[in-house]
Design a protein around this motif. Structure first.
Motif, PDB file in Angstrom:
ATOM      1  N   UNK A  43       0.810  -1.209   0.000  1.00 14.21           N
ATOM      2  CA  UNK A  43       0.000   0.000   0.000  1.00 14.21           C
ATOM      3  C   UNK A  43       0.844   1.258   0.000  1.00 14.21           C
ATOM      4  N   UNK A  44       2.007   1.206   0.651  1.00 17.27           N
ATOM      5  CA  UNK A  44       2.873   2.387   0.640  1.00 17.27           C
ATOM      6  C   UNK A  44       3.319   2.684  -0.786  1.00 17.27           C
ATOM      7  N   UNK A  45       3.652   1.628  -1.515  1.00 20.57           N
ATOM      8  CA  UNK A  45       4.085   1.829  -2.897  1.00 20.57           C
ATOM      9  C   UNK A  45       2.917   2.325  -3.743  1.00 20.57           C
ATOM     10  N   UNK A  46       1.799   1.645  -3.591  1.00 22.68           N
ATOM     11  CA  UNK A  46       0.610   2.022  -4.345  1.00 22.68           C
ATOM     12  C   UNK A  46       0.242   3.481  -4.090  1.00 22.68           C
ATOM     13  N   UNK A  47       0.149   3.841  -2.828  1.00 26.69           N
ATOM     14  CA  UNK A  47      -0.181   5.215  -2.463  1.00 26.69           C
ATOM     15  C   UNK A  47       0.837   6.176  -3.038  1.00 26.69           C
ATOM     16  N   UNK A  51      -0.043   9.144  -5.589  1.00 25.06           N
ATOM     17  CA  UNK A  51       0.191  10.532  -5.210  1.00 25.06           C
ATOM     18  C   UNK A  51       1.108  11.217  -6.195  1.00 25.06           C
ATOM     19  N   UNK A  52       2.148  10.469  -6.584  1.00 26.72           N
ATOM     20  CA  UNK A  52       3.111  11.046  -7.509  1.00 26.72           C
ATOM     21  C   UNK A  52       2.423  11.419  -8.822  1.00 26.72           C
ATOM     22  N   UNK A  53       1.617  10.492  -9.334  1.00 31.22           N
ATOM     23  CA  UNK A  53       0.918  10.747 -10.586  1.00 31.22           C
ATOM     24  C   UNK A  53      -0.017  11.933 -10.457  1.00 31.22           C
ATOM     25  N   UNK A 351      12.993   1.676   3.702  1.00 26.69           N
ATOM     26  CA  UNK A 351      14.312   1.220   3.246  1.00 26.69           C
ATOM     27  C   UNK A 351      14.213   0.514   1.893  1.00 26.69           C
ATOM     28  N   UNK A 352      13.042   0.598   1.266  1.00 22.82           N
ATOM     29  CA  UNK A 352      12.786  -0.243   0.101  1.00 22.82           C
ATOM     30  C   UNK A 352      13.802  -0.016  -1.009  1.00 22.82           C
ATOM     31  N   UNK A 353      14.139   1.247  -1.202  1.00 23.73           N
ATOM     32  CA  UNK A 353      15.040   1.544  -2.312  1.00 23.73           C
ATOM     33  C   UNK A 353      16.393   0.864  -2.125  1.00 23.73           C
ATOM     34  N   UNK A 396      11.791   5.677  -5.955  1.00 24.46           N
ATOM     35  CA  UNK A 396      10.535   4.984  -5.697  1.00 24.46           C
ATOM     36  C   UNK A 396       9.645   5.864  -4.839  1.00 24.46           C
ATOM     37  N   UNK A 397       8.453   6.160  -5.315  1.00 19.70           N
ATOM     38  CA  UNK A 397       7.588   7.000  -4.490  1.00 19.70           C
ATOM     39  C   UNK A 397       6.926   6.148  -3.401  1.00 19.70           C
ATOM     40  N   UNK A 398       7.239   6.438  -2.172  1.00 18.87           N
ATOM     41  CA  UNK A 398       6.653   5.704  -1.059  1.00 18.87           C
ATOM     42  C   UNK A 398       5.833   6.684  -0.253  1.00 18.87           C
TER      43      UNK A 398
END
Ligand SMILES: Nc1ncnc2c1ncn2[C@@H]1O[C@H](COP(=O)(O)OP(=O)(O)O)[C@@H](O)[C@H]1O
Ligand SMILES: [Mg+2]
Lengths: 441, 227
Positions: A43-47, A51-53, A351-353, A396-398
């Motif tokens: 969900x963090x990635x999805x959100x 948001x970025x878009x 820390x995903x990136x 990566x937009x988180x």
């Protein structure tokens, strides 16, 4: 009455040994834990993506466009009067109103021609010999600093266009538009002027970054040879969630065409909504699977303590007491799993990136070694887990939404209690005489 | 002497396929407070059936059980059979039925905790009871770490820790060897005398049955007093 049930439930989860958790408890804990962790990451990635878009489009595009006709062909001559009047009327809703020209044009560079979109804005405002850009001006990626733009005939182009056409800062391009009008009516003559590329900008939206040429409004007015008129009034609103309401207000004061960003980018917003639906479905599935996990685990705890249930009942524990014990086991597991899972999820998301970078480099190292060792003259093509040029993100937009995490935690805890109700209820209905006669399990 | 327990025409049937088997055919038993009663009978005579009814683990098809002046049907009507079990009875089974995840002292504390007694008081009472059965040195052990004879003494402590008016024991020596059986019978008789407990023990073993002052024989689904 509550204390004894908690004491027993906790002992069942902990086991009597020195281990942190009994086997059953560990299984259900892992179920909820993994579920919550993955949920938070996904969900963090999805959100973040959403948001970025959304931001890239809301930042660059006017939220509401006012024009004299829906084809944007009629010039607005008295735009400065309108601008002041509209701003005074609707200052509570409106952040800025600007006159703009937005039009397709032909870009010529030596022997190459390309169709582009001009966007001419009131920019920049001179202020103590510095040029200040509007707040939502796209990021200028080259040159550093902002002193490039309006010296003579200069323009900004999208960073992707610069790459596609091989343009550098300082290069000259020619722009061709119809003279004296914003449309291609019969008998139109072209107007052509050279412009210097003053810099590259980036909105985060590939279509814009590869197609849009930004001009200062006065330069564009010269190019079109149209005097001091604009094509549209571009409105930025204070609250983008109230676009529809604000549109109604503009309709009262502006008797011509009023279009919101959502109307213009219907497909884009429909896609966003579809993604939201998919996301909700994913959340739902995660919760279902966590619930099934809790049901199975509680069922196991009940089954392996069948004899205890008989004993406790014979010693005088009520059905409700038994129900409480096994609801609590699910509840405790759910809470522990949800809380630790969410924390882990947040940590991994942040820390995903670096995690993905680490995975990439590990895969590539192993791959290269494998290719060299086992394939004759093997060449390893580097793997990119998230190809930057496809996804068009420089990072990566988180986005972690605390309110949402609270909801996930609350729902997970509540549902784990509810899920364990089914096996717990079965336990509470067991007949002690059968268990005691049966000699246990 | 007051009456502790009275049963009136207790009947219990089991359905065995097509057949209705009447295991208890009108059992009438009166036990006074402080009495030590044994019920003897061959295997399958219905001894466990009777004891399970007295312990409210099962319900009779007809007849009534009255303990301390209150009918078990009254408890049932109020949905309070669990209160009857906790407040009125202490059970000892052939198999000790200790809870394996709990230490010896925790097992003994259980009836008090279920009743809502606070942990400290329960622990003190359990400790005292364990001393009485000679297991003060085993309190923190788990059931799997102690012998069969010791387990059965823990079960006795658990049955008596909350001072119930009625102790019910179903073949309590059935799993013990002769040495432990002797010790167990001595212990039960001593505690019964010391606390003036009302004890009903069912068994097919003569030595245990003979330890009781009042003795019955169960046959054909009813009780006959034997001298
Ligand atoms: N749940 C049951 N269903 C059918 N028959 C049963 C059930 N429980 C006990 N019985 C029968 O009732 C009879 C008495 O059993 P029980 O009270 O255990 O005898 P005892 O304890 O004296 O050996 C036996 O014949 C047994 O098979
Ligand atoms: Mg029996």
């Amino acid at each position: 009455m509550r204390k004894i049930q908690f004491f027993i439930a906790w002992r069942y989860l902990k086991g009597k040994g020195s281990a942190l958790l009994s086997m059953n408890a560990r299984l259900s804990f892992i179920g909820v834990f993994t579920g919550a962790t993955l949920l938070v990451i996904v969900l963090s990635i999805f959100n973040g993506f959403q948001r970025q878009l959304k931001m890239s489009i809301f930042e660059f595009d006017p939220h509401i466009r006012l024009s004299k006709d829906s084809m944007d062909a009629v010039a607005i001559k008295d735009w400065k009067i309108w601008k002041k009047k509209l701003y005074d009327e609707l200052s509570s809703e409106v952040e800025t109103i600007e006159g703009i020209i937005q039009s397709p044009a032909i870009l010529r560079r030596k022997s190459t021609i390309e169709h582009v979109f001009l966007r001419a804005i009131e920019l920049p405002l001179q202020n103590n010999s510095y040029y200040t850009f509007p707040e939502h001006f796209p990021k200028i990626v080259e040159p550093q600093g902002m002193n490039a733009l309006p010296k003579g005939n200069s323009c900004l182009i999208g960073a992707e266009m610069a790459v596609n056409l091989g343009l550098r800062v300082g290069d000259t391009i020619e722009l061709v538009v119809p003279r004296g009008q914003f449309s291609l009516q019969l008998g139109v003559t072209p107007s052509l002027r050279p412009f210097t590329v003053a810099g590259f900008f980036k909105t985060g939206h590939y279509q814009y970054d590869s197609r849009v040429v930004l001009l200062a409004l006065d330069q564009a007015q010269n190019l079109f040879a149209i005097g001091d008129s604009v094509q549209q009034l571009a409105v930025r609103v204070k609250d983008t969630n109230r676009l529809r309401e604000v549109r109604q207000k503009f309709l009262v004061h502006w008797p011509y065409s009023v279009r919101t960003l959502e109307e213009e980018q219907r497909n884009f917003f429909a896609a966003l909504r579809l993604e939201k639906t998919i996301m909700t479905t994913i959340v739902f599935l995660f919760i279902i699977s966590a619930m099934v996990g809790i049901i199975v685990a509680t069922y196991n705890v009940v089954r392996s303590h069948r004899r205890d249930i008989g004993i406790l009942k014979a010693l005088g524990m009520s059905d409700t007491g038994i129900l409480l014990i096994f609801t609590m086991t699910g509840f405790i597991m759910g809470s522990l799993g949800a809380v630790t899972g969410i924390l882990t999820g947040i940590f991994v998301s942040l820390k995903l990136e670096s995690i993905i970078g680490f995975l990439e480099s590990s895969i590539n190292t192993i791959g290269a070694w494998y290719a060299q060792t086992f394939q004759e003259g093997g060449i390893w093509f580097k793997v990119q887990l998230i190809p930057r040029d496809v996804y068009y993100f420089d990072h990566l937009p988180i986005h972690i939404d605390p309110a949402f995490l609270h909801t996930v935690a609350a729902v997970a805890i509540l549902l784990s209690g509810m899920a364990s109700l089914i096996p717990a209820w079965k336990a509470s209905q067991m007949e002690p005489v059968k268990i005691i006669r049966g000699g246990g399990d | 002497m007051s009456v502790c327990l009275q049963t009136k025409d207790l009947v219990k049937r089991y359905r065995d396929g097509e057949l209705d088997v009447e295991v208890l055919r009108g059992v009438n038993l009166t036990v006074e407070t402080g009495e030590f009663v044994s019920i003897r009978g061959v295997s399958g005579a219905g001894k466990s059936t009777l004891l399970n009814l007295l312990g409210a683990l099962d319900t009779p098809d007809s007849g009534d059980i009255i303990v301390d002046g209150m009918s078990i049907r009254e408890y049932q009507r109020r949905g309070e059979l669990h209160i009857y079990r906790n407040a009125k009875t202490g059970l000892i089974f052939q198999n000790h039925y200790l809870m394996p995840d709990f230490s010896v002292i925790e097992n003994v504390m259980m009836p008090l905790l279920i009743r809502g007694e606070n942990g400290k008081k329960a622990r003190i009472a359990a400790q005292e009871m364990l001393e009485r059965v000679g297991l003060a040195h085993r309190t923190t052990h788990f059931p799997e770490q102690i012998s069969g004879g010791e387990s059965q003494r823990v079960a006795v402590a658990r049955a008596m820790v909350h001072k119930p008016p009625l102790i019910l024991a179903d073949e309590p020596t059935g799993n013990l060897d002769s040495k432990n059986r002797g010790r167990f019978i001595d212990l039960l008789a001593r505690l019964q005398g010391d606390y003036q407990l009302t004890v009903i023990v069912v068994t097919h073993e003569d030595d245990l049955a003979n330890a009781a002052r009042t003795q019955y024989l169960m046959a054909e689904g009813s009780l006959v007093q034997t001298p």
